[in-house]
Design a protein around this motif. Structure first.
Motif, short mmCIF file in Angstrom:
data_model
loop_
_atom_site.label_atom_id
_atom_site.label_comp_id
_atom_site.label_asym_id
_atom_site.label_seq_id
_atom_site.Cartn_x
_atom_site.Cartn_y
_atom_site.Cartn_z
N TYR A 67 0.84 -1.18 0.00
CA TYR A 67 0.00 0.00 0.00
C TYR A 67 0.89 1.24 0.00
O TYR A 67 2.07 1.17 0.35
CB TYR A 67 -0.91 0.02 1.24
CG TYR A 67 -2.13 -0.84 1.11
CD1 TYR A 67 -2.03 -2.23 1.03
CD2 TYR A 67 -3.39 -0.27 1.06
CE1 TYR A 67 -3.15 -3.03 0.91
CE2 TYR A 67 -4.53 -1.06 0.94
CZ TYR A 67 -4.39 -2.43 0.86
OH TYR A 67 -5.51 -3.22 0.73
N ILE A 68 0.31 2.36 -0.39
CA ILE A 68 1.03 3.63 -0.46
C ILE A 68 0.42 4.58 0.56
O ILE A 68 -0.80 4.80 0.55
CB ILE A 68 0.95 4.23 -1.87
CG1 ILE A 68 1.54 3.26 -2.90
CG2 ILE A 68 1.66 5.58 -1.92
CD1 ILE A 68 1.00 3.44 -4.29
N THR A 69 1.26 5.10 1.42
CA THR A 69 0.79 5.96 2.50
C THR A 69 1.61 7.24 2.54
O THR A 69 2.82 7.20 2.35
CB THR A 69 0.91 5.24 3.86
OG1 THR A 69 0.40 3.91 3.74
CG2 THR A 69 0.13 5.97 4.94
N LEU A 127 5.42 6.47 1.92
CA LEU A 127 5.79 5.18 2.50
C LEU A 127 5.10 4.08 1.72
O LEU A 127 3.89 4.13 1.50
CB LEU A 127 5.36 5.13 3.97
CG LEU A 127 5.51 3.80 4.69
CD1 LEU A 127 6.97 3.41 4.82
CD2 LEU A 127 4.86 3.85 6.07
N VAL A 128 5.87 3.10 1.32
CA VAL A 128 5.32 1.95 0.60
C VAL A 128 5.63 0.70 1.39
O VAL A 128 6.78 0.44 1.74
CB VAL A 128 5.91 1.85 -0.82
CG1 VAL A 128 5.45 0.57 -1.50
CG2 VAL A 128 5.50 3.06 -1.65
N GLY A 129 4.60 -0.08 1.68
CA GLY A 129 4.82 -1.28 2.46
C GLY A 129 3.58 -2.15 2.47
O GLY A 129 2.49 -1.71 2.09
N PRO A 130 3.73 -3.39 2.93
CA PRO A 130 2.61 -4.33 2.90
C PRO A 130 1.53 -3.98 3.91
O PRO A 130 1.81 -3.37 4.94
CB PRO A 130 3.27 -5.66 3.24
CG PRO A 130 4.47 -5.28 4.04
CD PRO A 130 4.94 -3.97 3.48
N TYR A 131 0.33 -4.36 3.60
CA TYR A 131 -0.79 -4.13 4.52
C TYR A 131 -0.59 -4.92 5.81
O TYR A 131 -0.85 -4.43 6.89
CB TYR A 131 -2.10 -4.53 3.86
CG TYR A 131 -3.31 -4.14 4.66
CD1 TYR A 131 -3.99 -5.07 5.44
CD2 TYR A 131 -3.77 -2.83 4.66
CE1 TYR A 131 -5.08 -4.70 6.20
CE2 TYR A 131 -4.87 -2.45 5.40
CZ TYR A 131 -5.53 -3.39 6.17
OH TYR A 131 -6.61 -3.01 6.91
N TYR A 132 -0.10 -6.14 5.68
CA TYR A 132 0.23 -6.94 6.85
C TYR A 132 1.74 -6.94 7.01
O TYR A 132 2.47 -7.40 6.15
CB TYR A 132 -0.26 -8.38 6.69
CG TYR A 132 -1.76 -8.50 6.77
CD1 TYR A 132 -2.54 -8.49 5.62
CD2 TYR A 132 -2.40 -8.61 8.00
CE1 TYR A 132 -3.91 -8.59 5.70
CE2 TYR A 132 -3.78 -8.72 8.08
CZ TYR A 132 -4.53 -8.71 6.94
OH TYR A 132 -5.89 -8.80 7.01
N ASN A 133 2.20 -6.42 8.11
CA ASN A 133 3.63 -6.27 8.32
C ASN A 133 4.22 -7.57 8.85
O ASN A 133 4.09 -7.88 10.02
CB ASN A 133 3.91 -5.13 9.29
CG ASN A 133 5.38 -4.79 9.34
OD1 ASN A 133 6.21 -5.48 8.74
ND2 ASN A 133 5.72 -3.75 10.06
N LEU A 166 9.61 -0.74 7.99
CA LEU A 166 8.85 0.18 7.16
C LEU A 166 9.79 1.35 6.88
O LEU A 166 10.11 2.12 7.78
CB LEU A 166 7.58 0.66 7.85
CG LEU A 166 6.46 -0.37 8.00
CD1 LEU A 166 5.27 0.25 8.71
CD2 LEU A 166 6.05 -0.92 6.65
N ILE A 167 10.24 1.45 5.64
CA ILE A 167 11.27 2.41 5.28
C ILE A 167 10.64 3.62 4.61
O ILE A 167 10.02 3.50 3.55
CB ILE A 167 12.31 1.78 4.33
CG1 ILE A 167 12.83 0.46 4.90
CG2 ILE A 167 13.44 2.77 4.05
CD1 ILE A 167 13.57 0.60 6.20
#
Lengths: 115, 112
Positions: free
Chosen positions: B32-34, B89-95, B100-101
Motif C-alpha cells: 500500500y502507499i501511505t 511510505l510503501v509497504g505491505p498491509y500486513y507487516n 517500514l522504510i
C-alpha cells in the motif's frame, strides 16, 4: 492513552553516559516502531515490535543500542556509552496490528543531545 | 521493500494546488502507499493511504496509476500552514518483516 507518549521530551547527556528513552503506545496497539531522525534528515528505521517480540533488529545502528518491550505495551530504547553522533530525535510510533501496518501514529519524539 | 524517490523540495504559493510525486518502481502486489506530513518538532502525521486509482479525504487526494509505479499526493489550495515535509511510505498491509522504510521526504514551502 489518547496518543503515543514519549519521555523525556528532551535529554542532554555527556558522551559516554547511558540513556533510556521511553515510549507508551496507544492502548491496544500491538505494533510499535522506533525511528531516528537526525537534524534536517529523514526517518531512519531502528526496530519494530509485534507484541513483545522484535522480528528484526538489524536497523539498530550498533550494539550500543538495545530496545525492549514488556507487557505488549511500553517500550524502552537504551543507548549505552553515548556518542555525539547519537544526537538526534528518537521517534516512536504504534499501529493497531500488523494489519494496516502503514498507518502509524507517531509520538512527538525524544530529542537527545550528546555533549 | 519498495524503495521510494521523491523531490527533495518544492515551492508553492497560497491558494495553489500542489502535486508531489513519489516513484516506487519495484512496488509489490501487496504493498500500500501511505503519505505522512511532518511539521518541525513534531512526529509525522498520517494524511492518506491508497492501493490503486484515486483516494480522496478532507485533506488531500492520492492518485495512483494502473501500474502503481508512482503515486501523486495532491493538496488543493495550499495555505501557509501546509508548509511541512511530506513523506511517501510503501509497504505491505500486513507487516510480516518489520521494516517500514520512509523515503527522504519532500520539503514543501508555501509562500504568501
Amino acid at each position: 492513552g489518547a496518543g503515543v507518549s514519549q519521555s523525556p521530551s528532551n535529554k542532554v547527556t555527556e558522551k559516554g553516559k547511558d540513556v533510556e528513552l521511553r515510549c507508551d503506545p496507544i492502548s491496544g496497539h500491538t505494533a510499535l516502531y522506533w525511528y531516528r531522525q537526525s537534524l534536517g534528515q529523514g526517518l531512519e528505521f531502528l526496530i519494530y515490535f509485534q507484541g513483545n517480540s522484535a522480528p528484526d533488529k538489524s536497523g539498530l545502528p550498533s550494539d550500543r543500542f538495545s530496545a525492549e518491550r514488556t507487557g505488549g505495551s511500553v517500550s524502552t530504547l537504551t543507548i549505552q556509552r553515548t556518542q555525539q553522533e547519537d544526537s538526534a530525535v528518537y521517534l516512536c510510533a504504534s499501529s493497531y496490528d500488523s494489519a494496516g501496518a502503514n498507518v502509524l501514529t507517531f509520538g512527538a519524539g525524544s530529542r537527545l543531545t550528546v555533549l | 521493500l519498495a524503495k521510494t524517490t521523491q523531490p527533495i523540495s518544492m515551492d508553492s504559493y497560497e491558494g495553489q494546488e500542489v502535486n508531489i510525486t513519489c516513484s516506487h518502481n519495484n512496488i509489490a502486489t501487496n504493498d500500500y502507499i501511505t503519505w505522512y506530513q511532518q511539521f518541525p518538532s513534531q512526529g509525522p502525521r498520517f494524511i492518506i493511504q491508497g492501493y490503486k486509482t484515486k483516494v480522496t479525504n478532507e485533506v488531500a487526494s492520492l492518485f495512483i496509476p494502473a501500474d502503481r509505479k508512482s503515486s501523486t499526493l495532491s493538496l488543493p489550495r495550499v495555505s501557509l500552514s501546509d508548509t511541512a515535509v511530506y513523506y511517501c511510505l510503501v509497504g505491505p498491509y500486513y507487516n510480516q518483516g518489520g521494516k517500514l522504510i520512509f523515503g527522504q521526504g519532500t520539503e514543501l514551502s508555501v509562500k504568501p
